[in-house]
Design a protein around this motif. Structure first.
Motif, short mmCIF file in Angstrom:
data_model
loop_
_atom_site.label_atom_id
_atom_site.label_comp_id
_atom_site.label_asym_id
_atom_site.label_seq_id
_atom_site.Cartn_x
_atom_site.Cartn_y
_atom_site.Cartn_z
N PRO A 1 -54.19 81.89 24.56
CA PRO A 1 -53.16 81.63 25.58
C PRO A 1 -52.69 82.85 26.36
O PRO A 1 -52.24 82.71 27.49
N SER B 1 -55.44 85.08 20.55
CA SER B 1 -55.28 83.82 19.82
C SER B 1 -54.23 84.06 18.75
O SER B 1 -54.45 84.90 17.86
N GLY B 2 -53.10 83.35 18.81
CA GLY B 2 -52.01 83.61 17.85
C GLY B 2 -51.50 85.02 18.07
O GLY B 2 -50.96 85.34 19.13
N GLN C 1 -60.02 88.79 21.72
CA GLN C 1 -60.88 87.60 21.68
C GLN C 1 -61.60 87.55 23.04
O GLN C 1 -60.95 87.51 24.09
N ALA D 1 -59.20 76.32 31.74
CA ALA D 1 -58.20 75.63 30.90
C ALA D 1 -58.58 75.75 29.42
O ALA D 1 -57.73 76.01 28.57
N LEU D 2 -59.85 75.55 29.14
CA LEU D 2 -60.33 75.64 27.75
C LEU D 2 -60.08 77.03 27.18
O LEU D 2 -59.61 77.18 26.04
N LEU D 3 -60.35 78.05 27.97
CA LEU D 3 -60.15 79.43 27.50
C LEU D 3 -58.67 79.74 27.30
O LEU D 3 -58.31 80.49 26.39
N MET D 4 -57.80 79.14 28.12
CA MET D 4 -56.35 79.28 27.93
C MET D 4 -55.92 78.65 26.60
O MET D 4 -55.04 79.17 25.91
N ALA D 5 -56.54 77.52 26.25
CA ALA D 5 -56.22 76.86 24.98
C ALA D 5 -56.70 77.70 23.79
O ALA D 5 -56.10 77.66 22.72
N MET D 6 -57.77 78.45 23.99
CA MET D 6 -58.36 79.26 22.91
C MET D 6 -57.66 80.61 22.75
O MET D 6 -57.62 81.16 21.65
#
Lengths: 285, 285
Positions: A120, A219-220, A225, A113-118
């Motif tokens: 997407p 990211s963006g 990444q 989940a954390l890596l998805m937030a970092m």
């Protein structure tokens, strides 16, 4: 002191007991076996260390009594359904439960989940092992002619795994026949599988396990990444510890009125830690 | 749609803009510069992409208006104090802010907290780089005779770092004199530091950065539990993305009545992700 009881006393129950004794803010409220009566339980949280298929029944009984539970229910495809079933029961009885608290599902889920937030967009690969697969070992043991079996999961990258299956034969069983049956079994038919005959499976036994989790993502609008999470651990010790850390989280969430059934991606990491939020911010943020 | 505005438009503000445009559940509510008037702002969340020292002022002004903010305040020793200052302001005005949302402090802090929950005793080492240190580059540039400077952080393990400082001299400046002054500067005096004269610092510039975070610890009574988190990333792109993911979390927390000032270890990973909790459980747990 948070009063934590243990239901079920196999590898995980024993490891959880050690983690409770090592926690300065907890006391062991008892160790119960499957058929024990839960009626006069004096505990804030019960850790369900039973076989995974017995978890839903006990979780429901305890939620109905308003007692927090933590389990390590690990059938990935049924987690969402279990949550849906327990959630209204927890809410009605103003209590909280954390399901699927271990390392996968569990802490690996939080990392994913954390890596998805970092990043997407992208692909996460979770590679398991080297380590013993309980499910595959049991499946191998069920083949006619197999006295004992150990199935090791070997990571080959990009979520692909090799199975190294060590088998001890029943007297008179034929290796080639057993090997052919095993390779056709649905547990093994889809992976590269090697079957090796040994004299003593128990002599190979080891609770070490590992994870190698990778993500390359965006990211963006920025590609490439790269992230990696690795661990090499004693499996029951880590599962027991994660359940005990979740006992602290479930106790605090209930105290704050955050009722319901939660998976680990729904809990704040600091809630799992001993000490105050302020102390942990100073030490970890 | 979550309306997200950006205050400050440097590297991070630009990266945040890209991440907002890439998010299907957000719309850009405007880009503001330092001296703009915030009076008629129509935004659910404002991302504070100003220099870190200006963050406390803007965070307080917006909290007083009941508007959510996310910042990447990165002075580690002052984070707890900033939270203490903003928390009552957020609570009084029924709003939520997330401070220090980036990768360190930020997602690294969440990983450190998670590893503490998995193995409460032990040592975590956070190794940074290779990558540009903004603080050290600015300190090197402030030395008399230095026209431009780039300080690279090189990880040597166990949290020890080497500084590779590339300097472009002012006309007539003496390299040996500048080098001696730099090595005595408090920013560099405590680390292995190499000073290298180059013709054009700008030609070396690169926003790549990295982290190698390790923990060896104890779960329950079991030692030698080993964990590792690595990343190699574009620094502003990751910071901007993490801030945007936190914009989603802060919006949801406020909607649930979880008011106050939070650091990233106080938020549930799933709150940062697009989609419903159920969808994310099915995909990630």
């Amino acid at each position: 002191m948070i009063k934590v009881a243990i239901l079920g006393y196999g590898n995980i129950g024993r490891a959880a007991e050690e983690a409770i004794r090592a926690a300065s803010d907890m006391e062991l409220a008892g160790i119960f076996h499957h058929n024990d009566c839960l009626d006069n339980l004096d505990a804030d949280v019960v850790l369900l260390c039973t076989p995974t298929r017995e978890v839903p029944k006990y979780a429901a009984v305890l939620a109905a009594k308003g007692i927090c539970t933590v389990d390590s229910f690990d059938i990935h495809g049924q987690i969402s359904g279990l949550r849906e079933q327990l959630n209204p029961l927890c809410e009605t009885n103003k209590t909280t439960s954390i399901i699927s608290a271990g390392w996968d599902p569990g802490t690996d889920s939080m990392v994913r989940a954390l890596l998805m937030a970092m990043a997407p967009k992208g692909i996460t690969y979770t590679n398991f092992g080297p380590g013993r697969s309980m499910g595959h070992s049991v499946a191998a043991k069920a083949i006619a002619g197999v006295k004992n079996a150990l199935s090791m999961t070997i990571p080959l990258g990009t979520g692909v795994h090799r199975r190294m299956v060590y088998i001890e034969l029943e007297k008179g069983a034929d290796f080639k026949t057993v090997e052919a049956a095993l390779l056709k079994d649905d547990y093994f038919a889809h992976d590269e599988t090697h079957v090796i005959q040994v004299d003593d499976v128990d002599a190979l036994n080891n609770v070490a396990h590992g994870v190698h989790l990778t993500r390359s993502g965006v990211s963006g609008e920025t590609h490439n990444q790269r992230f990696e999470f690795n661990m090499e651990i004693n499996n029951p010790a880590l599962t027991g510890q994660v359940m005990v850390s979740c006992a602290r989280a479930v106790y605090r969430m209930k105290a704050r009125g955050q009722y319901g059934c939660k998976t680990m991606i729904e809990i704040a990491p600091v809630d799992m830690l001993a000490g105050t939020v302020e102390e942990n911010i100073k030490a970890l943020v």
